[in-house]
Scaffold this active site. Structure first.
Site, PDB file in Angstrom:
ATOM      1  N   GLU A  60       0.841  -1.183   0.000  1.00 36.13           N
ATOM      2  CA  GLU A  60       0.000   0.000   0.000  1.00 36.13           C
ATOM      3  C   GLU A  60       0.875   1.231   0.000  1.00 36.13           C
ATOM      4  O   GLU A  60       1.946   1.240   0.605  1.00 36.13           O
ATOM      5  CB  GLU A  60      -0.933   0.014   1.213  1.00 36.13           C
ATOM      6  CG  GLU A  60      -1.980  -1.092   1.179  1.00 36.13           C
ATOM      7  CD  GLU A  60      -2.995  -0.931   2.299  1.00 36.13           C
ATOM      8  OE1 GLU A  60      -2.803  -0.011   3.118  1.00 36.13           O
ATOM      9  OE2 GLU A  60      -3.965  -1.695   2.333  1.00 36.13           O
ATOM     10  N   GLY A  61       0.423   2.280  -0.696  1.00 33.67           N
ATOM     11  CA  GLY A  61       1.169   3.520  -0.789  1.00 33.67           C
ATOM     12  C   GLY A  61       0.479   4.645  -0.065  1.00 33.67           C
ATOM     13  O   GLY A  61      -0.353   4.437   0.816  1.00 33.67           O
ATOM     14  N   CYS A  62       0.825   5.892  -0.480  1.00 35.67           N
ATOM     15  CA  CYS A  62       0.272   7.076   0.187  1.00 35.67           C
ATOM     16  C   CYS A  62      -1.234   7.181  -0.018  1.00 35.67           C
ATOM     17  O   CYS A  62      -1.971   7.529   0.887  1.00 35.67           O
ATOM     18  CB  CYS A  62       0.967   8.338  -0.332  1.00 35.67           C
ATOM     19  SG  CYS A  62       2.731   8.379   0.013  1.00 35.67           S
ATOM     20  N   PHE A  63      -1.675   6.915  -1.239  1.00 32.61           N
ATOM     21  CA  PHE A  63      -3.097   7.112  -1.531  1.00 32.61           C
ATOM     22  C   PHE A  63      -3.693   5.938  -2.277  1.00 32.61           C
ATOM     23  O   PHE A  63      -4.749   6.045  -2.872  1.00 32.61           O
ATOM     24  CB  PHE A  63      -3.311   8.398  -2.342  1.00 32.61           C
ATOM     25  CG  PHE A  63      -2.334   8.550  -3.489  1.00 32.61           C
ATOM     26  CD1 PHE A  63      -2.447   7.790  -4.645  1.00 32.61           C
ATOM     27  CD2 PHE A  63      -1.291   9.448  -3.391  1.00 32.61           C
ATOM     28  CE1 PHE A  63      -1.550   7.940  -5.677  1.00 32.61           C
ATOM     29  CE2 PHE A  63      -0.390   9.599  -4.427  1.00 32.61           C
ATOM     30  CZ  PHE A  63      -0.526   8.833  -5.578  1.00 32.61           C
ATOM     31  N   GLY A  64      -3.055   4.805  -2.296  1.00 28.44           N
ATOM     32  CA  GLY A  64      -3.601   3.667  -3.011  1.00 28.44           C
ATOM     33  C   GLY A  64      -2.877   2.402  -2.660  1.00 28.44           C
ATOM     34  O   GLY A  64      -2.158   2.319  -1.669  1.00 28.44           O
ATOM     35  N   VAL A  78      -0.889  -1.303  -4.506  1.00 33.93           N
ATOM     36  CA  VAL A  78      -0.165  -1.814  -5.660  1.00 33.93           C
ATOM     37  C   VAL A  78      -0.332  -3.321  -5.692  1.00 33.93           C
ATOM     38  O   VAL A  78      -0.140  -3.994  -4.670  1.00 33.93           O
ATOM     39  CB  VAL A  78       1.329  -1.447  -5.593  1.00 33.93           C
ATOM     40  CG1 VAL A  78       2.049  -1.916  -6.849  1.00 33.93           C
ATOM     41  CG2 VAL A  78       1.514   0.050  -5.418  1.00 33.93           C
ATOM     42  N   LYS A 105      -0.961   0.289 -10.001  1.00 36.45           N
ATOM     43  CA  LYS A 105      -1.353   1.190  -8.927  1.00 36.45           C
ATOM     44  C   LYS A 105      -2.834   1.510  -9.066  1.00 36.45           C
ATOM     45  O   LYS A 105      -3.305   1.830 -10.161  1.00 36.45           O
ATOM     46  CB  LYS A 105      -0.535   2.480  -8.975  1.00 36.45           C
ATOM     47  CG  LYS A 105       0.931   2.297  -8.627  1.00 36.45           C
ATOM     48  CD  LYS A 105       1.619   3.644  -8.449  1.00 36.45           C
ATOM     49  CE  LYS A 105       3.049   3.461  -7.956  1.00 36.45           C
ATOM     50  NZ  LYS A 105       3.687   4.754  -7.647  1.00 36.45           N
ATOM     51  N   ASP A 114      12.498  12.912  -1.555  1.00 40.89           N
ATOM     52  CA  ASP A 114      12.696  11.815  -0.606  1.00 40.89           C
ATOM     53  C   ASP A 114      13.492  10.678  -1.219  1.00 40.89           C
ATOM     54  O   ASP A 114      13.046   9.542  -1.234  1.00 40.89           O
ATOM     55  CB  ASP A 114      11.339  11.303  -0.108  1.00 40.89           C
ATOM     56  CG  ASP A 114      11.493  10.361   1.080  1.00 40.89           C
ATOM     57  OD1 ASP A 114      12.565  10.389   1.710  1.00 40.89           O
ATOM     58  OD2 ASP A 114      10.556   9.600   1.371  1.00 40.89           O
TER      59      ASP A 114
END
Length: 800
Positions: A468-472, A474, A496, A605
């Site tokens: 899982e990422g920042c807004f979704g 994978v 994604k 980052d």
């Protein structure tokens, strides 16, 4: 308990342009004739440039022979062979190789060069350049002149030993002038200095690392073309450090008198050029005596240098909830390799005096009034909410017409970029329907189709989740025909998509990332966009799949066996990493960051967790297209994997929220440290608040065990306090390429060096790991124990 010893063993702080052929620090080759010591010099030129290699014959009557890779070089339409120089115009990749000159019929080498031809160099890529330097020259012939004489006014430079020295003589002219350096009036070459030199001709600079007293002297830059010559002289003085034993501030620690149950702090301010070793001792009695047979006092060691302690922490002794047994004499003992010093103070503990209780009607009145006001406030809030609910109207009927709104990009671009961050890039149509949306918090939206990137949804088979990422999230998937060269063969990709609880804002961010990846284009060392499914269903963004996960876990899984790790130490890694493998990782990441910088993209980052590794061990930078709101970052909150983002951020990003390519270079230096500690945790055991102070005071992390001095100096350049003094990613690529070409393929890591101080078992703060050394700053390791003789007694007290 141990007797107070007067010796402490401590380690001190060790703490078309024309290019000249003297560019990099020379190193002697193994195959050069023993008659004369000849240095192999690296020469990097761009395609289409003119190369001039110099040769100084010992006998001008004998002819000179030039060779390339052992074969004779003859004159041609691009090559001019002379008695003193070899000139190659309009160079191409085929001109790369090893060039040497010698007297005919003699085996003695006179000069030796390694020429590497790369893509055409552009001074515009050097961020250290000033605009007036780039714009110098208007097409008219003119003699050389200084472009920034105001920066050359400081002619005397005094630096402590072991520091890096940099002289600059920015100039211009037409034709572009050449620059060479003199020391005390004589030609200055790299072989004349043990540590070598760096000549950056595009920056008109001379760099000498690890200055020593023999570097003292006058350094003159001579800039000339066919219309004239100018020169400027700097004077360098290298100051040797004066060793001395630690100095303790007078009056500290101070005597204190407290009541039982109080908290006490003893302070001890230590001044020492060499790294000091600090201990706090409490004097005790054994069998009614304060001194042992040898006259040394009995003491308990209360606090000493450990894994996660800094000098600032050691200078304060905390005693909480003191009792009568805590009363007595306390000593602050500090020592280094030169000697020791100590100061003592007394703690007096008094019984608590019971105060007569008095009725304070004013306090009671305040408490009662506060309670009444709180109750009244709650009643008013409840009544207001009830009134608002009664005033709510019925829901509006569904909208029957199509409304559109622009989706604005939220990515990080330089202000001078042609891509305006406020320009609508995608226009989304909101559909009106009696049915609910596909996701609970996301409206049903229609995205315009992009024929270049649109992929048929029926040819995509979703697989297992990857994370899982920042807004979704994978997931892994098989895409048939996404590779145009193999239309019928499935290709493993990463997809994604939004999570089930995604919102309109999450969709906006995912679309922005997709559009950013479209504009940046493709490169071998970044995660590339392969396609997108935008029609007849949820948004899917298809990107390259990296089977070996992120670089941080990739390195940790390949650490040498037998160390004290948190995972199974009996599990032997499938792959054994060599030193050259680590340099290759750093080189590939630098290549990717160089490409992003050329596209005016600031990553913000770059860290090992944001670099993915493919099946073929290719490093690919990820998450460069994310829209980040830097003003809403919680700098004190850990991420899901326990990492603190602030430990990768440059000081100007931390304190001023200024993000540039130079701040990315700082973060890349921390990434280098991660690579050569095989996935180590930066600044282990350092709280965030303490880290801020340490960075402001100029502290930097120590050299990793399996890192060469040259690579560590590259890290220190990345961590320069002044952003403009940090290297560019193009320079980092050149430096890594040179190190990579000179590194043996069978140079394995030193298994005798402990890695547990960089292990994931050590938390980021308040760590209790017991590794042998956790010095994360530029200090030498301390001895395992001070020379305090001791043996254990049954009651836990240390006795002599």
């Amino acid at each position: 308990m141990v007797p107070l010893c007067l010796l402490l063993y401590l380690a001190t702080l060790v703490f078309p342009p024309v290019y000249s052929a003297h560019l990099l620090s020379p190193e002697p080759t193994d195959w050069v004739s023993s008659e004369v010591e000849v240095f192999l010099e690296d020469y990097v030129a761009g395609v289409g440039d003119t190369v001039v290699l110099s040769c100084t014959p010992q006998d001008f009557l004998l002819p000179i022979v030039w060779q390339k890779d052992g074969d004779a070089v003859s004159s041609s339409n691009r090559t001019r062979v002379g008695q003193k120089a070899l000139r190659i115009i309009n160079v191409s990749y085929e001109d790369s190789g090893v060039y040497s000159c010698r007297h005919a019929h003699k085996s003695m080498l006179l000069s030796n060069y390694t020429v590497k031809v790369i893509d055409s160099l552009s001074s515009g890529d050097d961020e250290d350049y000033d605009e007036d330097e780039d714009e110098a020259g208007n097409g008219n012939a003119e003699a050389p002149y200084w472009t920034r004489s105001d920066r050359m006014e400081k002619k005397l430079l005094a630096v402590p030993a072991a520091n890096t020295v940099k002289f600059r003589c920015p100039a211009a002219g037409n034709p572009t002038p050449s620059i060479h350096w003199l020391k005390n009036g004589k030609e200055f070459k790299g072989e004349q200095r043990m540590g070598g030199i760096k000549l950056r001709h595009q920056q008109w600079s001379l760099v000498m690392e690890s200055a020593v007293p023999s570097d003292r002297g006058n350094y003159t830059c001579v800039v000339q073309n066919k219309y004239g010559s100018i020169k400027h002289t700097y004077q360098l003085d290298v100051l040797e450090r004066s060793p001395h034993r630690p100095i303790l501030q007078a009056g500290l620690p101070a005597n204190q008198t407290v009541v039982v149950g109080s908290d006490v702090e003893f302070h001890c301010k230590v001044y020492s050029d060499a790294q000091p070793h600090i201990q706090w001792l409490k004097h005790i009695e054994v069998n009614g005596s304060q001194y042992g047979p040898n006259g040394a006092p009995y003491v308990n060691v209360l606090k000493t240098a450990g894994i996660n302690t800094t000098d600032k922490e050691l200078e304060i002794l905390y005693l909480t909830n003191v009792s009568f047994e805590d009363a007595g004499q306390y000593t602050c003992l500090a020592g280094n390799s030169i000697g020791y010093n100590h100061h003592s103070a007394w703690l007096t503990v008094l019984p608590a005096v019971e105060m007569e209780r008095e009725d304070d009607y004013a306090d009671i009145l305040i408490y009662v009034t506060s309670c009444v006001l709180f109750i009244l406030t709650m009643v008013i809030i409840i009544l207001c909410r009830m009134w608002i609910n009664t005033q709510k109207t019925l829901p509006a009927p569904p909208v029957q017409k199509l409304s559109k709104f622009p989706l604005k990009r939220q990515v990080s671009l330089e202000s001078n970029s042609s891509m305006n961050s406020n320009t609508p890039l995608v226009r989304i149509a909101r559909l009106s329907s009696s049915d609910g949306p596909m996701l609970p918090n996301v409206s049903e939206l229609e995205l315009p189709s992009d024929p270049k990137w649109e992929f048929t949804r029926t040819k995509l088979t979703l697989g297992k989740p990857l994370g899982e990422g920042c807004f979704g999230q994978v997931v892994m998937a098989e895409a048939i025909g996404i590779d145009k060269e193999k239309p019928n063969k499935p290709l493993t990709v990463a997809v994604k998509m939004l999570k089930d609880d995604g919102t309109d804002k999450d969709l906006s961010d995912l679309v922005s990332e997709m559009e950013m990846m479209k504009m940046i284009g493709k490169h071998k060392n970044i995660i590339n966009l392969l396609g997108a499914c935008t029609q007849d269903g949820p948004l899917y963004v298809l990107v390259e799949y990296a089977s070996k996960g992120n670089l941080r876990e990739y390195l940790r899984a390949r650490r040498p066996p037998g160390m004290d790790y948190s995972f199974d130490t009996c599990k032997i890694p499938n792959e054994t990493l060599t030193f050259k493998d680590l340099v290759s990782c750093a080189y590939q990441v630098a290549r990717g960051m160089e490409y992003l910088a050329s596209k005016k993209c600031i990553h913000r980052d770059p860290a090992a967790r944001n670099v993915l590794v493919t099946e073929d061990n290719v490093m690919k930078i990820a998450d460069f297209g994310l829209a980040r709101d830097v003003h809403n970052i919680d700098y004190y909150k850990k991420t899901t994997n326990g990492r603190l983002p602030v430990k990768w951020m440059a000081p100007e990003a931390l304190f001023d929220r200024v993000y540039t390519h130079q701040s990315d270079v700082w973060s890349y230096g921390v990434l280098l440290w991660e690579i050569f500690t095989l996935g180590g945790s930066p600044y282990p055991g350092i709280p965030v608040e303490e880290l801020f102070k340490l960075l402001k005071e100029g502290h930097r992390m120590d050299k990793p065990a399996n890192c060469t001095h040259e690579l560590y100096m590259i890290m220190r350049e990345c961590w320069h306090a002044v952003p403009s003094q940090r290297p560019t990613f193009r320079q980092l690529v050149e430096d890594h390429d040179r190190v990579l070409s000179m590194t043996s393929t069978d140079e394995y890591l030193d298994l005798s060096v402990p890695f547990e101080q960089y292990s994931p078992t050590c938390p980021d703060s308040n760590s209790t790991c017991s590794s042998g050394d956790d010095s994360v700053f530029a200090h030498d390791p301390l001895p395992e124990e001070p020379c305090l003789p001791k043996h254990h007694h049954s009651n836990g007290v240390i006795r002599t």
